[in-house]
Design a protein around this motif. Structure first.
Motif, short mmCIF file in Angstrom:
data_model
loop_
_atom_site.label_atom_id
_atom_site.label_comp_id
_atom_site.label_asym_id
_atom_site.label_seq_id
_atom_site.Cartn_x
_atom_site.Cartn_y
_atom_site.Cartn_z
N CYS A 1 -7.20 45.96 22.18
CA CYS A 1 -6.51 44.84 22.83
C CYS A 1 -5.83 45.36 24.09
CB CYS A 1 -5.49 44.21 21.88
SG CYS A 1 -4.16 45.32 21.37
N ALA B 1 -18.57 36.55 22.56
CA ALA B 1 -17.23 35.96 22.69
C ALA B 1 -17.17 34.70 21.85
CB ALA B 1 -16.93 35.63 24.14
N VAL C 1 -15.32 39.17 20.62
CA VAL C 1 -14.27 39.08 21.65
C VAL C 1 -13.56 37.76 21.43
CG1 VAL C 1 -13.75 39.04 24.11
CG2 VAL C 1 -15.67 40.42 23.27
N SER D 1 -19.75 38.69 32.45
CA SER D 1 -19.69 39.93 31.67
C SER D 1 -21.07 40.58 31.57
CB SER D 1 -19.17 39.63 30.26
OG SER D 1 -19.52 40.66 29.36
N TYR E 1 -13.50 39.07 33.29
CA TYR E 1 -14.67 39.59 32.55
C TYR E 1 -14.70 41.13 32.56
CZ TYR E 1 -16.70 40.17 37.22
OH TYR E 1 -16.91 40.53 38.53
N LYS F 1 -9.26 34.36 32.94
CA LYS F 1 -9.80 35.50 32.19
C LYS F 1 -10.61 36.41 33.11
CE LYS F 1 -8.85 35.49 27.68
NZ LYS F 1 -7.42 35.34 27.72
N ASP G 1 -5.00 38.21 28.29
CA ASP G 1 -5.12 38.93 27.02
C ASP G 1 -6.58 39.12 26.64
OD1 ASP G 1 -2.97 36.90 27.22
OD2 ASP G 1 -2.12 38.03 25.55
N VAL G 2 -6.88 40.29 26.13
CA VAL G 2 -8.20 40.57 25.57
C VAL G 2 -8.02 41.18 24.20
CG1 VAL G 2 -10.29 41.97 25.79
CG2 VAL G 2 -9.32 40.91 27.81
N GLU G 3 -8.75 40.66 23.22
CA GLU G 3 -8.76 41.24 21.87
C GLU G 3 -10.21 41.31 21.41
OE1 GLU G 3 -4.50 40.16 19.91
OE2 GLU G 3 -6.01 38.57 19.78
N LEU H 1 -16.63 34.13 31.66
CA LEU H 1 -17.19 35.05 30.67
C LEU H 1 -18.65 35.37 30.94
CD1 LEU H 1 -15.62 33.58 27.40
CD2 LEU H 1 -14.96 35.69 28.55
N ILE I 1 -11.34 34.78 22.43
CA ILE I 1 -10.93 34.10 23.66
C ILE I 1 -10.28 32.77 23.30
CG2 ILE I 1 -11.75 33.04 25.81
CD1 ILE I 1 -12.15 36.01 25.92
N VAL J 1 -12.74 42.32 29.65
CA VAL J 1 -13.53 42.11 28.44
C VAL J 1 -14.50 43.27 28.25
CG1 VAL J 1 -15.35 40.67 27.42
CG2 VAL J 1 -13.33 39.58 28.44
#
Length: 246
Positions: free
Chosen positions: A128, A8, A98, A43, A109, A107, A140-142, A40, A100, A112
């Motif tokens: 995404c 990330a 990732v 994860s 995890y 967020k 949001d996750v990208e 995070l 962030i 993610v």
């Protein structure tokens, strides 16, 4: 998956215009940035967390904080955030990035990990959950491959796209293999990010109710709290939202 390095990269700076120094605003006696990192850390798939800040003297404090908390850090361009990501990913030899932002204290995890799995299992370039949106703003996750990041970096022209790391991909879907994770229920009317004092008041209220040391509360718990106490939603429901969530 062992051979693929997943990390990330958190973009963070102190110079926010609407809510100055927001990365160090406290929630439950810890800075916002610490909460983002700790969420995070839950994860299963992230092998590293990197804070990518600017090379401005003002952001020396972010580097100091990262160093004292044993978090990798990279410093680069203030406005060309895409370049900052690209150089950080190169330095740390990341295969799957990732993205962030440091102003999202909720967020998830699990989202993610889901996005990373979808990308790797299906050999995609970009995954995404915000095109179209269906999760709360702030969840949001990208996730993108280094190759997709490099293609973006080498081809981007506009300052807007340089500032917003993944815009080149969103605007050139025909050049990439892309997937979007959709929530079963459309929750995009929720705003769970920090841009204004109203957002901070909202986050303070949620954290005062749900935060426990060493425990990462889940989005289901936030939704349950908001159902029981709908007045909390009024704390920031008049804030101007990003274009995606309008």
């Amino acid at each position: 998956m062992e051979k693929i390095k997943v990390a990330a990269i958190i973009q963070a700076r102190r110079g926010s215009t609407r809510l100055p120094d927001k990365v160090f605003l406290e929630l439950s006696n810890k800075p916002l940035l610490e909460h983002v990192v700790n969420r995070l850390k839950k994860s299963d798939l992230l092998q590293e967390i990197i804070i990518a800040t600017t090379d401005l003297p003002d952001d020396n404090l972010i580097q100091t904080w990262a160093n004292s908390n044993n978090i990798s850090v990279f410093r680069g361009s203030e406005n060309n955030v895409l370049e900052r990501y690209y150089e950080a990913a190169k330095k740390y030899q990341i295969d799957v990035i990732v993205r962030i932002t440091a102003d999202d204290p909720f967020k998830d995890y699990r989202l993610v990990d889901e996005a990373v799995r979808v990308l790797i299992d299906n050999k995609l370039d970009f995954v995404c959950n915000n095109n179209p949106v269906s999760f709360p703003e702030g969840l949001d996750v990208e996730v993108l491959t280094f190759n997709a990041l490099e293609v973006s970096y080498n081809n981007v022209i506009s300052d807007f796209d340089k500032e917003h790391v993944t815009q080149y991909i969103h605007k050139n879907k025909d050049k990439f293999n892309i997937a979007n994770i959709q929530n079963e229920k459309d929750l995009s009317f929720h705003r769970w990010t920090l841009d204004t004092i109203e957002d901070y008041q909202f986050a303070q209220k949620i954290y005062s109710e749900l935060y426990k040391e060493g425990y990462v509360f889940l989005r289901e718990e936030v939704l349950e709290l908001l159902e029981k106490s709908p007045l909390i939603l009024e704390l920031n429901n008049k804030v101007n939202r990003s274009d995606l969530y309008r």
